[in-house]
Write an enzyme that holds these catalytic residues in place. Structure first.
Site, PDB file in Angstrom:
ATOM      1  N   LYS A  72       0.801  -1.173  -0.108  1.00 44.84           N
ATOM      2  CA  LYS A  72       0.147   0.094  -0.185  1.00 44.84           C
ATOM      3  C   LYS A  72       1.012   1.349   0.041  1.00 44.84           C
ATOM      4  CE  LYS A  72      -4.607   1.019   0.119  1.00 44.84           C
ATOM      5  NZ  LYS A  72      -5.666   0.192  -0.364  1.00 44.84           N
TER       6      LYS A  72
ATOM      7  N   ASN B 286     -16.062   6.486  -4.885  1.00 44.54           N
ATOM      8  CA  ASN B 286     -15.940   5.346  -5.766  1.00 44.54           C
ATOM      9  C   ASN B 286     -16.981   4.247  -5.355  1.00 44.54           C
ATOM     10  OD1 ASN B 286     -14.962   2.823  -6.884  1.00 44.54           O
ATOM     11  ND2 ASN B 286     -13.776   4.024  -8.095  1.00 44.54           N
ATOM     12  N   ALA B 287     -16.422   3.682  -4.113  1.00 40.68           N
ATOM     13  CA  ALA B 287     -16.919   2.433  -3.471  1.00 40.68           C
ATOM     14  C   ALA B 287     -18.567   2.698  -3.342  1.00 40.68           C
ATOM     15  CB  ALA B 287     -16.335   1.941  -2.470  1.00 40.68           C
ATOM     16  N   GLY B 288     -18.799   3.695  -2.678  1.00 36.46           N
ATOM     17  CA  GLY B 288     -19.869   3.968  -1.937  1.00 36.46           C
ATOM     18  C   GLY B 288     -21.157   4.148  -3.107  1.00 36.46           C
TER      19      GLY B 288
HETATM   20  P1  NAD Z   1     -13.251   7.914  -2.668  1.00 34.43           P
HETATM   21  O1  NAD Z   1     -12.285   9.075  -2.364  1.00 34.43           O
HETATM   22  O2  NAD Z   1     -13.584   7.565  -3.947  1.00 34.43           O
HETATM   23  O3  NAD Z   1     -14.420   8.311  -1.670  1.00 34.43           O
HETATM   24  C1  NAD Z   1     -14.548   8.525  -0.070  1.00 34.43           C
HETATM   25  C2  NAD Z   1     -16.008   8.885   0.352  1.00 34.43           C
HETATM   26  O4  NAD Z   1     -15.799   8.867   1.732  1.00 34.43           O
HETATM   27  C3  NAD Z   1     -16.070  10.361  -0.191  1.00 34.43           C
HETATM   28  O5  NAD Z   1     -17.566  10.254  -0.518  1.00 34.43           O
HETATM   29  C4  NAD Z   1     -15.946  11.062   1.328  1.00 34.43           C
HETATM   30  O6  NAD Z   1     -16.852  12.395   1.332  1.00 34.43           O
HETATM   31  C5  NAD Z   1     -16.569  10.097   1.974  1.00 34.43           C
HETATM   32  N1  NAD Z   1     -15.775  10.432   3.612  1.00 34.43           N
HETATM   33  C6  NAD Z   1     -14.755  10.832   3.935  1.00 34.43           C
HETATM   34  N2  NAD Z   1     -14.822  10.830   5.229  1.00 34.43           N
HETATM   35  C7  NAD Z   1     -16.114  10.666   5.567  1.00 34.43           C
HETATM   36  C8  NAD Z   1     -16.452  10.657   6.879  1.00 34.43           C
HETATM   37  N3  NAD Z   1     -15.774  10.890   7.942  1.00 34.43           N
HETATM   38  N4  NAD Z   1     -17.739  10.041   6.951  1.00 34.43           N
HETATM   39  C9  NAD Z   1     -18.535   9.767   5.981  1.00 34.43           C
HETATM   40  N5  NAD Z   1     -17.810   9.777   4.618  1.00 34.43           N
HETATM   41  C10 NAD Z   1     -16.584  10.307   4.530  1.00 34.43           C
HETATM   42  O7  NAD Z   1     -12.903   6.619  -1.967  1.00 34.43           O
HETATM   43  P2  NAD Z   1     -13.154   5.057  -2.344  1.00 34.43           P
HETATM   44  O8  NAD Z   1     -12.122   4.760  -3.123  1.00 34.43           O
HETATM   45  O9  NAD Z   1     -14.300   5.120  -2.707  1.00 34.43           O
HETATM   46  O10 NAD Z   1     -12.622   4.341  -0.733  1.00 34.43           O
HETATM   47  C11 NAD Z   1     -13.444   4.417   0.192  1.00 34.43           C
HETATM   48  C12 NAD Z   1     -13.104   3.009   0.947  1.00 34.43           C
HETATM   49  O11 NAD Z   1     -13.163   1.896   0.175  1.00 34.43           O
HETATM   50  C13 NAD Z   1     -11.776   3.177   1.531  1.00 34.43           C
HETATM   51  O12 NAD Z   1     -11.799   2.527   3.037  1.00 34.43           O
HETATM   52  C14 NAD Z   1     -11.142   2.322   0.594  1.00 34.43           C
HETATM   53  O13 NAD Z   1      -9.654   1.991   1.162  1.00 34.43           O
HETATM   54  C15 NAD Z   1     -11.832   1.269   0.189  1.00 34.43           C
HETATM   55  N6  NAD Z   1     -11.690   0.403  -1.010  1.00 34.43           N
HETATM   56  C16 NAD Z   1     -11.560   0.955  -2.304  1.00 34.43           C
HETATM   57  C17 NAD Z   1     -11.286   0.515  -3.489  1.00 34.43           C
HETATM   58  C18 NAD Z   1     -11.227   1.050  -4.685  1.00 34.43           C
HETATM   59  O14 NAD Z   1     -11.168   0.578  -5.823  1.00 34.43           O
HETATM   60  N7  NAD Z   1     -11.599   2.502  -4.913  1.00 34.43           N
HETATM   61  C19 NAD Z   1     -10.866  -0.799  -3.127  1.00 34.43           C
HETATM   62  C20 NAD Z   1     -11.019  -1.518  -1.912  1.00 34.43           C
HETATM   63  C21 NAD Z   1     -11.540  -0.524  -0.876  1.00 34.43           C
END
Ligand code: NAD
Length: 415
Positions: free
Chosen positions: A106, A221-223
């Site tokens: 990472k 992205n994930a949500g």
């Molecule tokens: P991202 O940057 O696209 O989105 C993050 C989201 O979280 C944003 O909407 C942001 O506003 C929100 N956020 C930040 N702080 C917050 C809080 N305190 N309360 C509520 N919402 C909050 O990131 P992502 O890629 O979607 O990653 C989100 C999670 O998914 C992380 O834990 C990441 O490690 C995990 N993840 C992502 C991937 C990927 O392919 N993108 C793969 C595996 C795991």
């Protein structure tokens, strides 16, 4: 005793429990408690106002017994070496859980992308690759996007690495734009993989996914993609949130319209026809499925007993503390752990790496089909251990993954 919130200590604690259950050789266990290599870099970036700002970055290479290190790069103002170490450990277990021929790593840079221009972000991304360039490569360590990094950032990074090597090296980074050798379906693969595991869990629990109510914390992205895909599968998205707050409508929210609203206004908050709620209350909403998809340590001893969802699906990494895990297990909340739930992203990254190596690209249907098979098999493997050993789903995933990594280490003669 106060609850441990240091993500790396939590990752070690989880490993310790799995090691005990597996009766793991102490040498293997001790080697697996620490990363194989940690690189800390400090580098300058010229900002738009012509001032030079100094940034700190990390690359942690946790374990490569099963294949090259693999793991995303996070840009975050609160990034710490212990967060990166934990995420690198979890990547090691995750690639093993879905049985990919990859290890775990990472990276991270301490910065606030929200306060930087695109030009500044490009210079920062290139400077970070210059700083870690000697320890990454298609056969060595393959980064990808994570929180606050995206396909454009991967494009700058692959370009910078290719300049260092003197030729195009697409397979050094995954999550690239399609035009630069990215895979079809990588963009929403984390969410799609999560949705497949949720589908399997609802079958086991006899909860019809169609019509079930969903709350999602984090709308990146994930949500946001999980919201769109679960909506397509017939579920009702009742609450979502981002760093600025949350919104609720028990009758259901239009997930695509929320993406447009967030794009326009910078947040999900203020979405027409929805009630504003806090991030904390979102987790405790009455719903069938709760999807934490933001950051670590959001489900703790403080709120675990108030979680009303029947299923918690961890699209985020490390959202639940070990103590909270125990509370959820006791309360019969079915938990799909991060190692399994969000492994769709790294699985599609693996597909991208394979396609780059071959220079031959698959249609999106093939990506979805292969992803579904891998995620469904991993869910079944973990579920079988959960039932047979009477351990929670996280420990079942750990036992499966740690056993696989330990076997590779022993076959190599490391211990
Ligand atoms: P991202 O940057 O696209 O989105 C993050 C989201 O979280 C944003 O909407 C942001 O506003 C929100 N956020 C930040 N702080 C917050 C809080 N305190 N309360 C509520 N919402 C909050 O990131 P992502 O890629 O979607 O990653 C989100 C999670 O998914 C992380 O834990 C990441 O490690 C995990 N993840 C992502 C991937 C990927 O392919 N993108 C793969 C595996 C795991």
């Amino acid at each position: 005793m106060t609850e441990e919130l240091n993500p790396f200590k939590i990752a070690q604690e989880q490993l310790d429990v799995a090691a005990k259950l597996l009766k793991l050789d102490p040498a293997v266990h001790n080697l697996l408690r620490e990363p194989k290599r940690v690189l800390e870099v400090t580098f300058p970036v010229r900002m738009d106002n012509d001032q030079v700002k100094i940034f700190k970055g990390f690359r942690v290479q946790y374990n490569d017994a099963r294949g090259p290190y693999k793991g995303g790069i996070r840009f975050h103002p609160q990034e710490t070496i212990d967060t990166v170490k934990a995420l690198a450990a979890w990547m090691t277990w995750k690639t093993a859980c879905v049985d990919l021929p990859l290890g775990g790593g990472k990276g991270g840079v301490v910065c606030n992308p929200k306060e930087m221009s695109r030009r500044e972000l490009e210079r920062l991304s290139r400077a970070y690759i210059d700083a870690i360039g000697t320890v990454i490569g298609p056969e060595l360590d393959i980064p990808a996007p994570d929180v606050y990094t995206d396909a454009q950032i991967m494009a700058w990074m692959v370009d910078e690495f290719s300049k260092i090597r003197g030729h195009n090296v697409p397979a050094v980074i995954t999550g690239k734009p399609i035009a630069l050798g990215g895979s079809q379906g990588r963009g929403d693969a984390t969410a799609r993989g999560a949705a497949y595991t949720i589908r399997e869990a609802t079958k086991r629990l006899n909860i019809p996914l169609r019509g079930s109510s969903i709350a999602i914390q984090g709308y990146g992205n994930a949500g946001s993609n999980t919201a769109v895909i679960l909506h397509e599968m017939g579920a009702r998205i009742i609450a979502v949130s981002d760093s600025k707050g949350g919104i609720l409508n028990e009758n259901g929210l239009d997930s695509n319209a929320i993406i447009q609203h967030k794009h326009k206004t910078g947040s999900v908050v203020g979405f027409p026809g929805a009630k504003t709620i806090t991030n904390e209350s979102l987790l405790e909403e009455q719903c069938d499925i709760l999807v934490p998809a933001a950051l670590e340590n959001v489900i703790t001893t403080k709120n675990a007993s108030r979680i009303k969802a029947k299923i918690v699906a961890e699209a985020a990494n490390g959202p639940t503390t070990p103590e909270a895990d125990d509370i959820l297990f006791k309360n019969k909340v079915f938990h799909i752990p991060d190692l399994l739930c969000n492994a769709g992203g790294v699985t599609a990254s693996y597909f991208e790496w394979v396609q780059n190596a071959y220079g031959f690209y698959w249609p999106v249907e093939e990506v979805y089909d292969r992803l579904d098979k891998i995620m469904t098999k991993a869910f079944n493997d973990v579920y079988a251990i959960h039932v047979k050993q009477n351990v929670n789903m996280r420990m079942a995933a750990y036992m499966l993954s740690v056993q696989r990594v330990a076997e590779a280490m022993q076959l190599r003669g490391w211990v």
